[in-house]
Motif scaffolding. Structure first.
Motif, PDB file in Angstrom:
ATOM      1  N   ASN A 359       0.875  -1.117  -0.170  1.00 37.68           N
ATOM      2  CA  ASN A 359      -0.059  -0.134   0.171  1.00 37.68           C
ATOM      3  C   ASN A 359       0.890   1.259  -0.121  1.00 37.68           C
ATOM      4  O   ASN A 359       0.545   2.248  -0.563  1.00 37.68           O
ATOM      5  CB  ASN A 359      -0.880  -0.002   1.325  1.00 37.68           C
ATOM      6  CG  ASN A 359      -1.963  -0.988   0.916  1.00 37.68           C
ATOM      7  OD1 ASN A 359      -2.633  -1.282   0.069  1.00 37.68           O
ATOM      8  ND2 ASN A 359      -2.582  -1.513   2.257  1.00 37.68           N
ATOM      9  N   LYS A 362       2.188   1.701  -3.155  1.00 35.10           N
ATOM     10  CA  LYS A 362       1.015   2.342  -4.287  1.00 35.10           C
ATOM     11  C   LYS A 362       0.890   3.913  -4.065  1.00 35.10           C
ATOM     12  O   LYS A 362       0.593   4.671  -5.041  1.00 35.10           O
ATOM     13  CB  LYS A 362      -0.170   1.559  -4.138  1.00 35.10           C
ATOM     14  CG  LYS A 362      -0.566   0.110  -4.632  1.00 35.10           C
ATOM     15  CD  LYS A 362      -1.456  -0.452  -4.000  1.00 35.10           C
ATOM     16  CE  LYS A 362      -1.610  -2.240  -4.471  1.00 35.10           C
ATOM     17  NZ  LYS A 362      -2.650  -2.872  -3.976  1.00 35.10           N
ATOM     18  N   SER A 363       0.921   4.178  -3.056  1.00 39.10           N
ATOM     19  CA  SER A 363       0.807   5.691  -2.436  1.00 39.10           C
ATOM     20  C   SER A 363       1.807   6.256  -3.063  1.00 39.10           C
ATOM     21  O   SER A 363       1.527   7.545  -3.550  1.00 39.10           O
ATOM     22  CB  SER A 363       0.434   5.714  -0.934  1.00 39.10           C
ATOM     23  OG  SER A 363      -0.744   5.020  -0.481  1.00 39.10           O
ATOM     24  N   TYR A 375       1.983   4.477   5.734  1.00 38.35           N
ATOM     25  CA  TYR A 375       1.786   3.064   5.498  1.00 38.35           C
ATOM     26  C   TYR A 375       3.263   2.461   5.563  1.00 38.35           C
ATOM     27  O   TYR A 375       3.408   1.171   6.139  1.00 38.35           O
ATOM     28  CB  TYR A 375       1.532   2.795   4.004  1.00 38.35           C
ATOM     29  CG  TYR A 375       0.161   2.815   3.928  1.00 38.35           C
ATOM     30  CD1 TYR A 375      -0.888   1.566   4.538  1.00 38.35           C
ATOM     31  CD2 TYR A 375      -0.676   3.672   2.974  1.00 38.35           C
ATOM     32  CE1 TYR A 375      -2.289   1.671   4.211  1.00 38.35           C
ATOM     33  CE2 TYR A 375      -1.982   3.635   2.797  1.00 38.35           C
ATOM     34  CZ  TYR A 375      -2.644   2.633   3.450  1.00 38.35           C
ATOM     35  OH  TYR A 375      -4.165   2.546   3.066  1.00 38.35           O
TER      36      TYR A 375
END
Length: 601
Positions: A359, A362-363, A375
């Motif tokens: 995650n 992805k961010s 995260y």
């Protein structure tokens, strides 16, 4: 031909002679609206390999089939029977099409219990309610119509789920108890199968109550006290350092406001953790301190990002390397009877750390750098916590066990997770989340990779999250007692159920009912997992772990081994049925052959 038909009829009657037949109320849609109708459910249990077979006419929806599987599981747990050694056959018949089918779950559970225990049923009692995996009875619709169905079936007692006495009809509250009185039916609320059994059988099953094992409790307290001290020490020191750094820094109004807010929240969590430690709530203290650490880690690396000391990509790469190292540490530990709890906790946390890092990346690639740092910070600490857990038990003298011994158990947990998630999806199709599906996929992936402990843990995650809609309005005290009984049983088997005790303690500290329910569920599942693992590892030994139940009839209590008493009677009956069926089958074959020869001649 008449002889043939007669013999076939005899065979059918013989196969039904040892079955339990129980009536359940249902709702049918007619031209006049919804009406209550009784349905007949015939249940046979024979030796087998854990299958549940269902034959319905007219066809029912998938939710009844899901209910049947849950019903068999619950019946086995309540009676102490290993349902992997039995096959359950359920035949449902109705004169008219019925709407849905989960409301017969509790009734089917009673029927299977009576079949397993060779008990007769009170034909004047009827019940409605869904069945939950913990034995509690869930809410249903059409209560008033089902009371009318009980009247049509000549019943005098109608059991309904606890909390459903007052029914909303066109904005008006109707008292189901008073409604039943007008029809000559006594309506009674019940919250669990344990409460319902006496009305059907004049017997009461009480799970054998085990006292707390104080030696185990002290061992747990000692382990968790040390862990909470270590985490508190790290968190308090980090808070002091960051407080000084923020006092001497300024990064613009919005960032300063956000960072100070997070620092204040971490201070509140640390104060809570310190108080919980003083109150001997060591697991809760560890959780509060850990949550404070996540915020502090986020603040620390946000500051480094803002000052240019560290870019986000470098930080995430460092976290990736740390998680890889933590994973090596966790998976290098030998699995033993004494440390499988700690190893499982470590593997779960490594899995979570990897998901959090995904995650974070992805961010990062979406340009959300603040979110990526959050995260990443969580992922880093989750990986570190995995090492904390596997380091709690360092007795190298314990015998190493082969994890492949847990393969069949992992398959059972995975099957159970799929059953429950499918069951809930049919009941509440709009509530099934992607997170639930991800947990199930993670369980399957771990199983394929032969990481059977992780497969069990991910299956438990799936079950707990799936069950929340089933029990969110249920009896919290029942769930609490259910969990405590599981823990006590594990302790009396010589297990230190660290996870179960921790979740139980944490649930007790919470005020939000949904969260309390969730952690009581985790507690009971992990305690049961401990019991199941020990049973699985000991099943080849001469000394097996026998379940016991308490049966109370007319005030007289009798403790019965699950492997004795009615099982013998039941299996004898099954044997007799098989022998007679074989004889009759032989006669049918002889007569059929004779008739065929006459016809061909």
């Amino acid at each position: 031909m008449k002889k043939m038909l007669a013999l076939l009829l005899i065979t059918f009657l013989l196969n039904s002679a040892f079955a339990v037949v129980i009536k359940a109320p249902a709702v049918s849609l007619t031209d006049m609206g919804y009406v209550g109708v009784p349905i007949n459910i015939q249940i046979n249990v024979t030796k087998g390999d854990g299958h549940v077979f269902m034959d319905t006419m007219p066809l029912t929806e998938l939710d009844m089939q899901g209910s049947a599987r849950i019903a068999a599981k619950v019946a086995g747990e309540i009676t102490g029977k290993d349902m992997n050694k039995y096959n359950t056959y359920i035949i449902v018949r109705s004169d008219v099409p019925v709407v849905g089918g989960p409301s017969a779950g509790a009734t089917m559970t009673i029927g299977i219990i009576c079949e397993l225990m060779n008990w007769s049923l009170n034909k004047h009692v009827m019940m409605t309610g869904t069945i939950n995996p913990d034995g509690s009875i869930g809410p249903v619709g059409g209560i008033l119509e089902k009371i009318e169905a009980a009247k049509k079936a000549n019943c005098t007692i109608m059991l309904i789920p606890k909390g459903q006495r007052f029914i909303d009809v066109d904005g008006n509250k109707v008292d189901a108890v008073e409604f039943g009185k007008k029809l000559g039916i006594k309506v009674i609320e019940v919250g669990s199968i344990y409460e319902a059994i006496p009305y059907f059988t004049n017997k009461k099953i009480v799970m054998k109550e085990y006292p707390e094992n104080y030696i185990v409790e002290e061992k747990y307290q000692k382990i968790m006290k040390q862990l909470s001290e270590d985490v508190l020490k790290i968190a308090n020191k980090k808070y002091e350092n960051l407080s000084k750094e923020l006092d001497n820094s300024y990064f613009g109004y919005e960032y300063q406001k956000m960072l100070l807010s997070e620092l204040t929240a971490s201070k509140t969590l640390l104060e809570k953790a310190n108080q919980e430690y003083i109150d001997n709530k060591y697991y809760s203290a560890t959780c509060s301190a850990f949550n404070a650490l996540i915020k502090l880690e986020t603040i620390e690396h946000t500051l480094k990002y803002l000052t240019g000391e560290e870019d986000v990509k470098t930080y995430l790469l460092d976290v990736q390397n740390e998680i890889n190292y933590d994973k090596e540490v966790v998976y290098s530990k030998n699995l033993t009877v004494d440390n499988f709890e700690e190893i499982l906790a470590g593997r779960v946390r490594i899995s979570e750390a990897e998901e959090l890092l995904d995650n974070a990346w992805k961010s990062y690639y979406l340009g959300h750098y603040d979110e990526a740092i959050k995260y990443g910070s969580f992922a880093k600490l989750r990986g570190e916590s995995a090492v904390w857990w596997v380091s709690l038990y360092e007795n190298n003298k314990s015998e190493t066990i082969n994890e492949s011994k847990l393969k069949s158990l992992a398959q059972q947990y995975l099957d159970n997770a799929e059953t429950i998630s499918t069951y809930v999806e049919t009941l509440y199709p709009n509530l099934v989340t992607g997170e639930l599906e991800n947990d199930l996929e993670s369980a399957k992936k771990a199983y394929k990779q032969e990481d059977y402990l992780l497969a069990i843990a991910k299956s438990i995650d799936t079950c707990v999250k799936a069950e929340i809609p089933l029990v969110m309005f249920g009896d919290i005290e029942y769930l609490k007692k259910y969990s405590r009984n599981k823990i006590n049983l594990a302790e009396n088997l010589g297990i230190t159920p660290i996870s179960a005790l921790g979740y139980y303690e944490y649930a007790n500290s919470l005020e939000d009912n949904i969260s309390k329910i969730m952690y009581y569920k985790y507690s009971s599942y992990y305690a049961q997992m401990d019991i199941d693992v020990i049973k699985e590892l000991n099943k080849d030994n001469k000394e097996s772990i026998d379940s016991e139940i308490n049966i109370i009839t007319n005030g007289n209590e009798k403790i019965v081994s699950a492997n004795e008493e009615t099982v013998t009677t039941k299996e004898n009956n099954n044997g007799i049925a098989v022998i007679i069926s074989a004889i009759v089958g032989g006669l049918i074959g002889f007569v059929g052959g004779y008739i065929a020869r006459r016809a061909s001649a």
